[in-house]
Design a protein around this motif. Sequence first.
Motif, PDB file in Angstrom:
ATOM      1  N   UNK A 137       0.855  -1.191   0.000  1.00 28.13           N
ATOM      2  CA  UNK A 137       0.000   0.000   0.000  1.00 28.13           C
ATOM      3  C   UNK A 137       0.887   1.235   0.000  1.00 28.13           C
ATOM      4  N   UNK A 138       0.599   2.171  -0.916  1.00 27.36           N
ATOM      5  CA  UNK A 138       1.359   3.420  -0.993  1.00 27.36           C
ATOM      6  C   UNK A 138       0.766   4.401   0.011  1.00 27.36           C
ATOM      7  N   UNK A 141       1.496  10.133   2.224  1.00 21.19           N
ATOM      8  CA  UNK A 141       2.628  11.044   2.123  1.00 21.19           C
ATOM      9  C   UNK A 141       3.559  10.653   0.983  1.00 21.19           C
ATOM     10  N   UNK A 142       3.637   9.348   0.704  1.00 21.91           N
ATOM     11  CA  UNK A 142       4.491   8.916  -0.405  1.00 21.91           C
ATOM     12  C   UNK A 142       3.876   9.321  -1.738  1.00 21.91           C
ATOM     13  N   UNK A 143       2.543   9.213  -1.819  1.00 20.53           N
ATOM     14  CA  UNK A 143       1.881   9.678  -3.036  1.00 20.53           C
ATOM     15  C   UNK A 143       2.129  11.166  -3.245  1.00 20.53           C
ATOM     16  N   UNK A 144       2.047  11.938  -2.144  1.00 23.12           N
ATOM     17  CA  UNK A 144       2.263  13.380  -2.262  1.00 23.12           C
ATOM     18  C   UNK A 144       3.700  13.687  -2.664  1.00 23.12           C
ATOM     19  N   UNK A 197       2.227   8.097  11.244  1.00 23.58           N
ATOM     20  CA  UNK A 197       2.112   6.739  11.793  1.00 23.58           C
ATOM     21  C   UNK A 197       1.772   5.743  10.701  1.00 23.58           C
ATOM     22  N   UNK A 198       2.273   4.510  10.819  1.00 24.98           N
ATOM     23  CA  UNK A 198       1.931   3.494   9.824  1.00 24.98           C
ATOM     24  C   UNK A 198       0.475   3.089   9.955  1.00 24.98           C
ATOM     25  N   UNK A 199      -0.085   2.546   8.905  1.00 23.89           N
ATOM     26  CA  UNK A 199      -1.486   2.110   8.991  1.00 23.89           C
ATOM     27  C   UNK A 199      -1.607   0.913   9.920  1.00 23.89           C
ATOM     28  N   UNK A 210     -12.099  -7.931   7.203  1.00 25.15           N
ATOM     29  CA  UNK A 210     -12.734  -6.689   6.771  1.00 25.15           C
ATOM     30  C   UNK A 210     -12.170  -6.249   5.431  1.00 25.15           C
ATOM     31  N   UNK A 211     -12.832  -5.257   4.852  1.00 22.50           N
ATOM     32  CA  UNK A 211     -12.512  -4.863   3.477  1.00 22.50           C
ATOM     33  C   UNK A 211     -11.171  -4.159   3.339  1.00 22.50           C
ATOM     34  N   UNK A 212     -10.578  -3.717   4.437  1.00 19.86           N
ATOM     35  CA  UNK A 212      -9.353  -2.928   4.306  1.00 19.86           C
ATOM     36  C   UNK A 212      -8.094  -3.776   4.418  1.00 19.86           C
ATOM     37  N   UNK A 213      -8.196  -5.086   4.198  1.00 19.45           N
ATOM     38  CA  UNK A 213      -7.005  -5.926   4.230  1.00 19.45           C
ATOM     39  C   UNK A 213      -6.009  -5.487   3.165  1.00 19.45           C
ATOM     40  N   UNK A 214      -6.526  -5.151   1.990  1.00 15.79           N
ATOM     41  CA  UNK A 214      -5.637  -4.729   0.914  1.00 15.79           C
ATOM     42  C   UNK A 214      -5.432  -3.225   0.880  1.00 15.79           C
ATOM     43  N   UNK A 215      -6.133  -2.477   1.740  1.00 15.17           N
ATOM     44  CA  UNK A 215      -5.946  -1.030   1.823  1.00 15.17           C
ATOM     45  C   UNK A 215      -6.262  -0.592   3.250  1.00 15.17           C
ATOM     46  N   UNK A 216      -5.267  -0.629   4.151  1.00 17.23           N
ATOM     47  CA  UNK A 216      -5.522  -0.269   5.555  1.00 17.23           C
ATOM     48  C   UNK A 216      -6.029   1.160   5.731  1.00 17.23           C
ATOM     49  N   UNK A 217      -5.792   2.024   4.742  1.00 17.03           N
ATOM     50  CA  UNK A 217      -6.250   3.401   4.848  1.00 17.03           C
ATOM     51  C   UNK A 217      -7.728   3.542   4.482  1.00 17.03           C
TER      52      UNK A 217
END
Length: 479
Positions: A137-138, A141-144, A197-199, A210-217
């Motif tokens: 997962x990116x 802040x890394x995307x920015x 902080x990390x996700x 839950x649905x955020x396994x592949x996207x913790x954010x």
Amino acid sequence: MVPRGRRAALLGLLCALGIALGGGTAHADGAPVGNDIQVAQTLGARELTVIIRRIDVTPGPLHVDVVTHAGTTPGTIHLQAAAAGVVVSRGDVTLGATPGIYSGTLQADQPGPWELGLTDAAGGPTATIPFVIPARVVPPWEKATYGGFVAAGVFLLLALGVALRSRRTAYALVPAGGMVAALAVAVTGALLSAGTPPPPAPGSQLDPTVDNVTDPYALSRLPVTDYSRPPVNFTAKNLATKGTPAELDLRFTDGSTGRPADDLVIHDDALVHLIVVSPSGRLWHLHPVRVAPGEYRVPLAPPESGTYAVSAELERRGGGVQLARSTVDLTGGSGAAAAVPAGPGKRVVDGVPVDVTTTPLSTGVPVTVTAHFPEGDLQPWLGMLGHLIVIGPLPSADGVGAAAATAPTWAHAHAMPPYVPGLTGIPDETVAAYGPDVPFTYTFTTPGRYRLWLQAERDWSVVTVPVVLDVPAAEGGGQ
């Protein structure tokens, strides 16, 4: 010839390009996601340690190592990896007669919750180990940061093109301003990255369903059920019938809903640490295999008949470590009762000379109990240098049985490996360079007679040292 004004503008833009390129050294954390997972399993007559190696990219190979111990019979273990109830890959691990690590390889095609199945080719239940393959997962802040640098590069090229083609250099200030704004966003993201902080980690902090396994954010907060979980209800039942070996069936249910507790996480390299104590004081430290949600099984060959005390140590996700106790009646063989262990001093256990010493015994003060082995060749077991089981106070040292299940104190303490600078994590069992002293520190709160068992691994075999301690009350009656 380029006019002087344009040369100045180009020089400024090239300087900005140098800043942008130089700013590219502020990379994101390059540590790979996930970690190796170690899980102790009592599979049939074998005490194994299953290591699921970290997988960084899916689809890709899933490496599984199986560590055997002294006395493990050769054979084949069937492996299977399943996602969402569908078996994706199968493979085998062939165990040799020599203790050590034996490897197999499966395939994983997606991130998310998985189950590793292990089955002895000779028969028996299939052990299932739940684990999570995290997605890459990116972070925002890394995307920015990288998005800002890319946008700055695009605006820089536009500004250069305008400066070269336009008759008025001032037109180049528009894309140049966009480049400066993009650089500001990128540099701000890079500066804030250290404090971001990390996700939350799926599988330990978040439910892997839950649905955020592949996207913790994807979630702005943790699920409510992750903040506090009620204690489990624990029952132990002997599945053996006449003429069949004993097999304990362990059920864990949620104390609130009554549903199977299937949210156990790996704690000290096991899903469940099961301590079994016979009527005369023999101890087994086993690691049952998961056969269904909330259901675990482990074989046991009872040497004597009577009431056995059992204790299950586990950790629920969001609920902390719990210690649940029960009893089970077993019919054993005609073996002799275990001898009453001695107090501090020298003794030989499984052919290994061990000297047990203690600091002055008293309630309310830390007491250090140390097992001195002949050489510094001990191996880490379950991520620890040693394990200490404490039960008491007991009516006497001659019998344990059901009294252990209702004893006021039932504790499980550890001796930690020495700190090694620069080393992250605990080495696996192939490293035999610890000891020879294994110290445990424990505070007795109530005077009386206690049974202790000190455990350490040596030559791929776990040595269990039984000890009896009579702990007096503190002077003055205080704690």
